[in-house]
Design an enzyme around this catalytic site. Structure first.
Site, PDB file in Angstrom:
ATOM      1  CG  ASP A   1      -1.838   1.228   1.153  1.00  0.00           C
ATOM      2  OD1 ASP A   1      -1.683   2.264   0.392  1.00  0.00           O
ATOM      3  OD2 ASP A   1      -2.582   1.217   2.315  1.00  0.00           O
ATOM      4  CB  VAL A   2       2.576   2.978  -2.849  1.00  0.00           C
ATOM      5  CG1 VAL A   2       3.245   1.978  -3.264  1.00  0.00           C
ATOM      6  CG2 VAL A   2       1.339   3.344  -3.612  1.00  0.00           C
TER       7      VAL A   2
ATOM      8  CB  SER B   1      -4.131  13.681 -14.468  1.00  0.00           C
ATOM      9  OG  SER B   1      -5.233  13.938 -14.922  1.00  0.00           O
TER      10      SER B   1
ATOM     11  CB  SER C   1      -6.431  16.658 -13.389  1.00  0.00           C
ATOM     12  OG  SER C   1      -7.608  16.224 -13.931  1.00  0.00           O
TER      13      SER C   1
ATOM     14  CE1 TYR D   1      -6.805  11.298 -10.660  1.00  0.00           C
ATOM     15  CE2 TYR D   1      -7.551  12.965 -12.201  1.00  0.00           C
ATOM     16  CZ  TYR D   1      -6.948  11.705 -12.002  1.00  0.00           C
ATOM     17  OH  TYR D   1      -6.203  11.395 -13.033  1.00  0.00           O
TER      18      TYR D   1
ATOM     19  CB  THR E   1      -7.372   2.694 -16.841  1.00  0.00           C
ATOM     20  OG1 THR E   1      -7.884   3.847 -16.441  1.00  0.00           O
ATOM     21  CG2 THR E   1      -6.295   3.335 -17.750  1.00  0.00           C
TER      22      THR E   1
END
Length: 260
Positions: free
Chosen positions: A66-67, A144, A146, A157, A192
């Site tokens: 779990d990074v 992204s 974004s 996000y 994805t």
């Protein structure tokens, strides 16, 4: 059709977070096809094993992590160096999407998004930098579109991916003296698991095509090609760059509208 340069990464070692699906899986396959040993990380072992089965058995290591957790990131980097003896490239492809404006975003969701998208990059990069300095290696982060501007209904996000871009620039500035490069790819709409709802909604897609000159979604393999380029010696004079891989979306007069 994706073209590979066989042997471009012979003898090199690459960590790919988020390696169990999407861009991360495509990136792991790309580096392995070009000769690298690849460490793929994610939270679901079964998905990692599916990807690993497509790679040369003697050049792949599956590491569940779990990074968003510092200790998991440190253990990941240590496992890679212990198994293969070096580290040349770190690809931070792990992350999560989160739909919602500021009033719609809970504190819990905000922190989860930043944990997956920003903390993961910070912790893995910090653990990897001493090893990358030894090989004059590089970091390639997956941001992204974004990262380059705001958009509707994705407050957390957008903020997180903006942070990834500026963190990448900071690493480029600070680690350049050690010969380490850092760049970020900024994908647009890519096929994805994260965009399943968009891809299934014809009305949303019609609006998306109005903002994407090539009028189609990207494929994970196309983003992987850009990542491989930035990690290669062909990009030896490139650092601190945020590279759009978006079908032309960011050259239009506005950002993504499909969440408006």
């Amino acid at each position: 059709m994706t073209t590979t340069t066989t042997g471009r990464f012979d003898g090199q070692v690459v960590i790919v977070t988020g390696g169990g699906s999407g861009i991360g899986a495509a990136t792991a396959e790309r580096f392995a096809a070009e000769g690298a040993s690849v460490v793929i990380s994610g939270r679901r072992r079964e998905r990692l094993e599916e990807v690993a089965a497509r790679l040369p058995a003697d050049r792949v290591l599956v590491h569940v992590a779990d990074v968003s957790r510092r200790e998991d990131c440190e253990a990941l980097v240590a496992a890679a160096v212990r198994r293969f003896g070096r580290l040349d490239t770190l690809v931070n492809a792990a992350g999560m999407n989160l739909v919602g404006s500021v009033p719609q975003t809970s504190e819990e969701d905000w922190r989860a998004c930043f944990g997956a998208d920003v903390d993961s990059v910070f912790f893995t990069t910090r653990a990897a930098l001493p090893h990358l300095a030894e090989t004059k290696g590089s970091v390639v982060n997956v941001g992204s579109v974004s990262s380059l501007g705001g958009g509707w209904s994705h407050a957390a996000y957008n903020a997180a991916k903006g942070a990834v871009a500026n963190l990448t620039r900071s690493v480029a500035c600070d680690a350049g003296r050690d010969g380490v490069r850092a760049n970020v790819v900024c994908p647009g709409l890519t096929v994805t698991d994260m965009v399943e709802e968009i891809m299934a909604d014809d009305a949303l897609l019609d609006r998306a095509w109005d903002r994407i000159p090539l009028r189609r979604a990207g494929q994970p393999e196309e983003v992987a090609s850009a990542i491989a380029f930035l990690a290669s010696d062909e990009a030896a004079w490139i650092t601190g760059v945020a590279l759009p891989v978006d079908g032309g979306q960011t050259c239009t007069d506005g950002g993504p509208e499909w969440g408006k």
